[in-house]
Design a protein around this motif. Structure first.
Motif, PDB file in Angstrom:
ATOM      1  N   THR A   1       0.849  -1.184   0.000  1.00 51.20           N
ATOM      2  CA  THR A   1       0.000   0.000   0.000  1.00 51.20           C
ATOM      3  C   THR A   1       0.891   1.242   0.000  1.00 51.20           C
ATOM      4  OG1 THR A   1      -0.003  -0.084   2.384  1.00 51.20           O
ATOM      5  CG2 THR A   1      -1.876  -1.102   1.277  1.00 51.20           C
ATOM      6  N   THR A   2       0.279   2.396  -0.257  1.00 49.73           N
ATOM      7  CA  THR A   2       1.050   3.642  -0.296  1.00 49.73           C
ATOM      8  C   THR A   2       1.839   3.849   0.997  1.00 49.73           C
ATOM      9  OG1 THR A   2      -0.643   4.606  -1.712  1.00 49.73           O
ATOM     10  CG2 THR A   2       0.866   6.139  -0.617  1.00 49.73           C
ATOM     11  N   CYS A   3       1.229   3.513   2.123  1.00 53.29           N
ATOM     12  CA  CYS A   3       1.886   3.783   3.407  1.00 53.29           C
ATOM     13  C   CYS A   3       3.109   2.905   3.624  1.00 53.29           C
ATOM     14  CB  CYS A   3       0.899   3.629   4.559  1.00 53.29           C
ATOM     15  SG  CYS A   3       0.279   1.957   4.805  1.00 53.29           S
ATOM     16  N   GLN A   4       3.170   1.769   2.905  1.00 48.93           N
ATOM     17  CA  GLN A   4       4.309   0.868   3.065  1.00 48.93           C
ATOM     18  C   GLN A   4       5.363   1.068   1.973  1.00 48.93           C
ATOM     19  OE1 GLN A   4       4.406  -1.947   5.810  1.00 48.93           O
ATOM     20  NE2 GLN A   4       3.601   0.050   6.353  1.00 48.93           N
ATOM     21  N   LEU A   5       5.081   2.031   1.113  1.00 48.72           N
ATOM     22  CA  LEU A   5       6.062   2.381   0.086  1.00 48.72           C
ATOM     23  C   LEU A   5       7.096   3.297   0.732  1.00 48.72           C
ATOM     24  CD1 LEU A   5       6.728   2.459  -3.013  1.00 48.72           C
ATOM     25  CD2 LEU A   5       5.281   4.504  -3.119  1.00 48.72           C
ATOM     26  N   HIS A   6       8.360   3.016   0.504  1.00 47.58           N
ATOM     27  CA  HIS A   6       9.392   3.857   1.112  1.00 47.58           C
ATOM     28  C   HIS A   6      10.175   4.605   0.037  1.00 47.58           C
ATOM     29  CE1 HIS A   6       8.232   1.832   4.732  1.00 47.58           C
ATOM     30  NE2 HIS A   6       9.032   2.608   5.444  1.00 47.58           N
ATOM     31  N   MET A   7      10.792   5.683   0.437  1.00 48.68           N
ATOM     32  CA  MET A   7      11.478   6.532  -0.536  1.00 48.68           C
ATOM     33  C   MET A   7      12.666   5.828  -1.175  1.00 48.68           C
ATOM     34  SD  MET A   7       9.437   8.928  -0.762  1.00 48.68           S
ATOM     35  CE  MET A   7      10.318   9.909  -1.978  1.00 48.68           C
ATOM     36  N   ARG A   8      13.103   4.719  -0.568  1.00 48.32           N
ATOM     37  CA  ARG A   8      14.211   3.980  -1.198  1.00 48.32           C
ATOM     38  C   ARG A   8      13.776   3.355  -2.526  1.00 48.32           C
ATOM     39  NH1 ARG A   8      12.652   0.072   2.982  1.00 48.32           N
ATOM     40  NH2 ARG A   8      13.630   1.347   4.582  1.00 48.32           N
ATOM     41  N   SER A   9      12.468   3.386  -2.812  1.00 52.65           N
ATOM     42  CA  SER A   9      11.993   2.898  -4.106  1.00 52.65           C
ATOM     43  C   SER A   9      12.150   3.943  -5.211  1.00 52.65           C
ATOM     44  CB  SER A   9      10.520   2.498  -4.017  1.00 52.65           C
ATOM     45  OG  SER A   9      10.361   1.405  -3.156  1.00 52.65           O
ATOM     46  N   PHE A  10      12.639   5.136  -4.853  1.00 52.68           N
ATOM     47  CA  PHE A  10      12.809   6.197  -5.862  1.00 52.68           C
ATOM     48  C   PHE A  10      14.278   6.584  -5.984  1.00 52.68           C
ATOM     49  CE2 PHE A  10       8.527   6.407  -4.258  1.00 52.68           C
ATOM     50  CZ  PHE A  10       7.772   6.500  -5.413  1.00 52.68           C
ATOM     51  N   LYS A  11      14.560   7.228  -7.122  1.00 53.16           N
ATOM     52  CA  LYS A  11      15.947   7.639  -7.375  1.00 53.16           C
ATOM     53  C   LYS A  11      16.088   9.140  -7.173  1.00 53.16           C
ATOM     54  CE  LYS A  11      16.495   6.294 -11.616  1.00 53.16           C
ATOM     55  NZ  LYS A  11      15.178   5.767 -12.005  1.00 53.16           N
ATOM     56  N   ASP A  12      17.303   9.528  -6.907  1.00 56.51           N
ATOM     57  CA  ASP A  12      17.612  10.946  -6.826  1.00 56.51           C
ATOM     58  C   ASP A  12      17.225  11.610  -8.147  1.00 56.51           C
ATOM     59  OD1 ASP A  12      18.730  13.158  -5.415  1.00 56.51           O
ATOM     60  OD2 ASP A  12      20.424  13.079  -6.810  1.00 56.51           O
ATOM     61  N   GLY A  13      16.530  12.740  -8.087  1.00 56.01           N
ATOM     62  CA  GLY A  13      16.164  13.462  -9.291  1.00 56.01           C
ATOM     63  C   GLY A  13      14.815  13.070  -9.888  1.00 56.01           C
ATOM     64  N   ASP A  14      14.181  12.060  -9.342  1.00 55.29           N
ATOM     65  CA  ASP A  14      12.885  11.616  -9.868  1.00 55.29           C
ATOM     66  C   ASP A  14      11.819  12.705  -9.747  1.00 55.29           C
ATOM     67  OD1 ASP A  14      13.678   9.130 -10.620  1.00 55.29           O
ATOM     68  OD2 ASP A  14      12.637   8.025  -9.024  1.00 55.29           O
ATOM     69  N   THR A  15      10.925  12.733 -10.750  1.00 56.58           N
ATOM     70  CA  THR A  15       9.691  13.499 -10.607  1.00 56.58           C
ATOM     71  C   THR A  15       8.579  12.504 -10.329  1.00 56.58           C
ATOM     72  OG1 THR A  15      10.417  15.272 -12.054  1.00 56.58           O
ATOM     73  CG2 THR A  15       8.042  14.996 -11.806  1.00 56.58           C
ATOM     74  N   ILE A  16       7.832  12.760  -9.270  1.00 59.57           N
ATOM     75  CA  ILE A  16       6.806  11.795  -8.862  1.00 59.57           C
ATOM     76  C   ILE A  16       5.439  12.455  -8.989  1.00 59.57           C
ATOM     77  CG2 ILE A  16       6.039  10.257  -7.021  1.00 59.57           C
ATOM     78  CD1 ILE A  16       8.890  10.550  -5.788  1.00 59.57           C
ATOM     79  N   VAL A  17       4.590  11.846  -9.816  1.00 59.89           N
ATOM     80  CA  VAL A  17       3.254  12.408 -10.044  1.00 59.89           C
ATOM     81  C   VAL A  17       2.251  11.696  -9.143  1.00 59.89           C
ATOM     82  CG1 VAL A  17       1.468  12.872 -11.758  1.00 59.89           C
ATOM     83  CG2 VAL A  17       3.892  12.870 -12.425  1.00 59.89           C
TER      84      VAL A  17
END
Lengths: 258, 670
Positions: free
Chosen positions: A90-106
């Motif tokens: 779920t969204t609450c269990q998603l952590h920022m380590r799943s994204f990269k530096d510089g990402d744009t997140i919509v």
């Protein structure tokens, strides 16, 4: 903002803002610097909101409660996927380590005709409650039950029923579906009870009533794209939809057998 | 000590094991025609609220249910993991109603009421029957029978479970029963509504003021009785395992309108939670107590090893067996890793404070499955497969599958949050706030000191004494809702049959709504410089440091002053954005934090008053040489019930705890 790993990234958030269900919405862009990768996605939103409040702006409204992936309240559509890029969370269990530096997140709310926007990222999912009220139960008043171990249930049936019952009612299936169909949600409850001896008596009525209510609420039809299964944070299987269809056809054909 | 005349517990006469039976057979009834004219308001839709609302509606009462979440299914009962106790004795291991009763009283460190706990034990079996009948998919054995496991503080297997999602399955059962009544028109549901006051008329609670979160509209609702099923107050600590929205507001408003608040200092710190990772942390996540069935808790025996682990220079998997200190097994050989929560938490704190903690902050211990995974389950599976001399890799593989089936979702959750694979590395855990035993004072009927106002589930104080045993919260919530209130409410409502619905224009409703409106206006008008979270975090830190796992008089006195300062600053400098008449989560949060601040002061006051250590309340001044808690039964075998005079000023009333059936003794798990 660094967590135990000490690692941080910079990202840009493009988030949907909408005052209420009647007004038009638009995207708003917020750069987020030095985000700890140990943060959860919602904690990143906490930080954003803290900043917005301090700057005298309106914080982003979003639904959330348990923050451990079980209440089903959080509901963000992240980079075109309900609950974001990770499978089975779920969204609450998603952590920022799943994204990269510089990402744009919509980030958008669930989009479906049957889920009107309340504000920003929060939507109204009361249609699900009404579907359950139409038949997602066993009619047993308190105090009428016999001894629990007098009902024997094969372990496999119990396990399968449990797997279906693991649905958290978040609505990701609807948000993922191009038709806005609620078939996965409905089929999970129908399956759970169809697999158990306790659910047999009301089996026909249940599926007919629930499907009827689902249609009335304005959910779309199923065209077997299986996007719901792919995005379900609890791994609810598409097989449940097959079972729902069997139950429905059987109940429709034999509805007058009583 | 004598019980205060203001506290009549209404415990029925007669022998303990016949009280409830006799009560049920003799309590006044309301006939079906009259039930249709009686309205009951239920606030909160967790296990207690949903089960009460469904049961009362089935009986014929008109019911209104309020919850602040977008659906009643979101209530925080949903997050309970491990299981629910019941004295079924399905495992033939010597369980009985008396034994569950005894374990609960002892587990609560002799600070709960015998009659209430015995009743809880008596109805526990019916709960399982009811849930199974609803289609709750409990874990089963291959023969089709229900499966059980062990929880802390007991030596029998009486815990029923559905993987690590027992609360979810039980709540969905109660929710389906509730929704069935909604569909039948017997219950009217008000989701996204927050109760902001109770309305007392003629000395009785006769309604509530609620705010519709989406429109901000304040609403008046009449009821012949009001049931608060609103959970505990663990979020006073800011960081806890509670859901973000869990709050004390409903109970606190009731307290301000005359309901006494009991034992607020009894808070449960759960030993096995994922440690804090950074300052951004918004909540803590529990790792179910059921894990202690198979996980062994340890820290290194030598400080040098602990330091090497903290510095990342030593892999704990490589630390030799002899160099590990399984401190619970060492200190409490009879119960080992399954000692009650308060004992396990303090033991972890003791080791970490002594310098043996294992993560970067030194605030963590290991919960290790490797041993049981390989040498218990791996070996059993190998034997089943007829492999005589399995390799280590085989043992690992076989055991892995068993552990996955038993605890899969918990292991996944751990990996998700920490980024570490718990199948390969021992889990790191540390105690965190989890449950609150204190709550609104209620009598045997579950009625508060305000006639017509009830408290069920975690919101009341009644059954767990100073420490709750694992898997007993679900039991109590459902006992109160399914099997207690349907009977006990009759003793009050049978006298209310001629009370007509009160006009919503009654001055008491008008005044209560005005007060709520003024408070909202005030919160919005301060326009200060600090966010609500700033105050909440500050409050949480004070309460955790001074009124957490260990307390002392000096710290508590300071905390009371500090909490008062926080309150003052909050009302001068908080910044709440947005408007009153819109969806405004920050406004909701502000109201809740304001109530937490007032409660925080009372918690410290209660802790300061109780000059003993019992259960979750550990006063450093009152401990034995070996660090075990020292209770003082002569002076403190009472329930503290606080009456609010004005904010920051309370009067203490005492209800003496009389033990007629259990010999009150030092609690030992050695």
């Amino acid at each position: 903002m660094a967590g135990t790993s000490g690692k941080t990234i910079n990202v840009t958030i493009k988030v949907w803002r909408q005052k209420n269900k009647n007004q038009k919405g638009q995207f708003e862009t917020h750069p987020m610097k030095g985000v700890s990768v140990d943060m959860s996605f919602l904690e990143m939103f906490d930080v954003l909101n803290d900043r917005l409040i301090t700057e005298g702006k309106d914080p982003v409204a979003f639904d959330h409660d348990c923050r451990e992936g079980i209440c089903g309240m959080c509901s963000m559509y992240i980079n075109g996927r309900p609950h974001g890029p990770k499978q089975g969370v779920t969204t609450c269990q998603l952590h920022m380590r799943s994204f990269k530096d510089g990402d744009t997140i919509v980030v958008e709310p669930w989009r479906s005709a049957a889920f009107p926007v309340v504000k920003d990222l929060a939507v109204d999912r009361s249609a699900f409650d009404r579907i359950i009220a139409s038949g997602g139960f066993v009619s047993v008043n308190t105090g009428n039950a016999r001894d629990a171990n007098s009902i024997l249930i094969p372990k496999d049936d119990a396990d399968q029923a449990f797997n279906a019952a693991a649905c958290i009612g978040c609505g990701a299936c609807v948000a993922a579906c191009k038709n806005g169909s609620a078939m996965l949600f409905v089929s999970a409850k129908v399956s759970q009870l169809a697999l158990l001896p306790q659910g047999q008596i009301e089996r026909d009525e249940r599926v007919l009533n629930m499907v009827n209510q689902m249609d009335e609420e304005g959910f779309g039809n199923c065209t077997n794209t299986a996007a719901c299964e792919a995005e379900c944070p609890k791994g609810i299987s598409l097989e449940n939809i097959a079972r729902l269809n069997r139950e429905y056809i059987s109940a429709s054909n034999f509805a007058n057998r009583k | 000590m004598a019980t205060s005349p203001k506290l009549d517990s209404k415990i029925p006469d007669g022998p303990l094991d016949q009280k409830w039976t006799k009560y049920r057979s003799t309590v006044a009834l309301v006939n079906p025609a009259n039930k249709r004219n009686l309205e009951v308001i239920v606030v909160g839709s967790g296990l207690a609220g949903a089960s009460a609302a469904a049961s009362l509606a089935e009986m014929g009462y008109k019911v209104k249910v309020f919850c602040f979440q977008d659906s009643p299914r979101r209530a925080h009962s949903i997050a309970a993991q491990g299981g629910i106790n019941a004295a079924k004795n399905y495992q033939n291991d010597g369980d009985s109603i008396y034994r569950l009763f005894y374990d609960t009283i002892k587990g609560g460190d002799y600070r709960s009421r015998e009659a209430n706990v015995h009743r809880l034990s008596e109805v526990s079996g019916s709960i399982i029957d009811q849930c199974v009948a609803q289609g709750v998919p409990f874990a089963r054995e291959y023969g089709g029978l229900l499966s059980n496991r062990s929880f802390g503080g007991t030596q029998v297997q009486r815990t029923f479970y559905a993987a690590g999602q027992t609360g979810q399955q039980l709540l969905l059962g109660a929710y389906s029963a509730l929704q069935r009544q909604v569909g039948m028109g017997a219950v009217k549901l008000y989701a996204r509504h927050e109760m902001l006051d109770v309305v007392n008329i003629d000395g009785k609670c006769q309604g509530i003021i609620a705010r519709h979160s989406v429109t901000g509209q304040l609403e008046r609702h009449f009821g012949h009785a009001v049931l608060l099923c609103t959970g505990g107050y663990g979020n006073v600590f800011f960081l806890s395992t509670n859901a973000m929205g869990s709050n004390v507001t409903a109970a606190w408003k009731a307290h301000k309108k005359g309901a006494f608040f009991s034992n607020p200092c009894y808070t449960q710190i759960h030993p096995t939670c994922i440690p804090v990772s950074g300052e951004h942390q918004s909540k803590l996540t529990l790792m179910s107590e059921s894990l202690r069935n198979d996980g062994r808790i340890w820290v290194p025996k030598n400080k040098a090893d602990a330091e090497a682990i903290r510095a990342g220079k030593l892999d704990p998997n490589n630390l030799k067996e002899d160099d590990r200190d399984y401190y619970l097994e060492r200190r409490y050989p009879a119960f080992g890793n399954l000692v009650p929560r308060d004992v396990a938490s303090r033991a972890a704190k003791e080791r970490c404070d002594a310098g043996f903690g294992v993560n970067g902050t030194g605030q963590a211990v290991y919960l290790d499955f490797a041993f049981n995974m390989k040498y218990k389950y791996g070996k059993i599976e190998a034997t089943k497969k007829g492999i005589e001399n399995p390799t280590e890799a085989q043992l690992d593989e076989f055991g892995h599958a068993v552990i996955k089936e038993k605890y899969g979702n918990l292991f996944d959750m751990y990996a998700q949050i920490t980024g570490v694979d718990p199948y390969k590395n021992p889990m790191q855990i540390y105690p965190a706030v989890h449950y609150t035993m204190g709550g609104l004072w209620v009598d045997y009927n579950l009625m508060t000191t305000v006639p017509g106002l009830y408290a069920l589930g975690e919101a009341n104080f009644s059954d767990h004494g100073a420490n709750r045993l694992g898997a007993s919260a679900l039991m109590q919530g459902l006992a109160d809702g399914y099997f207690v209130i349907p009977y006990t409410i009759g003793s009050y409502l049978s006298k209310e049959i001629s009370t007509k619905a009160i006009s919503l224009d009654h001055e008491a409703f008008v005044k209560a709504e005005q007060d709520v409106q003024e408070r909202i206006n005030k919160l919005l008008s301060i326009k200060g410089t600090k966010t609500v979270d700033y105050f909440h975090k500050r409050l949480g830190k004070v309460i955790w440091d001074k009124c957490g796992m260990a307390r002392n008089a000096e710290g508590l006195k300071w905390a009371i002053e500090e909490v008062r300062r926080i309150r003052e600053e909050f009302w001068k400098d908080v910044r709440v954005p947005g408007e009153a008449n819109e969806f405004n989560p920050e406004l909701e949060k502000a109201g809740r934090v304001a109530d937490f601040i007032e409660l925080g002061e009372l918690m410290c006051k209660d802790a300061l008053e109780r000059n003993e250590s019992c259960g979750g309340h550990f006063r450093e001044e009152y401990q034995a040489a070996d660090g075990e808690a020292e209770r003082d039964d002569e002076n403190f075998a009472y329930v503290a019930a606080w009456e609010l005079k004005e904010v920051g000023n309370w009067e203490l009333h005492k209800e003496e705890l009389v033990y007629e059936n259990i010999k009150i003794a030092k609690r030992s798990y050695k």
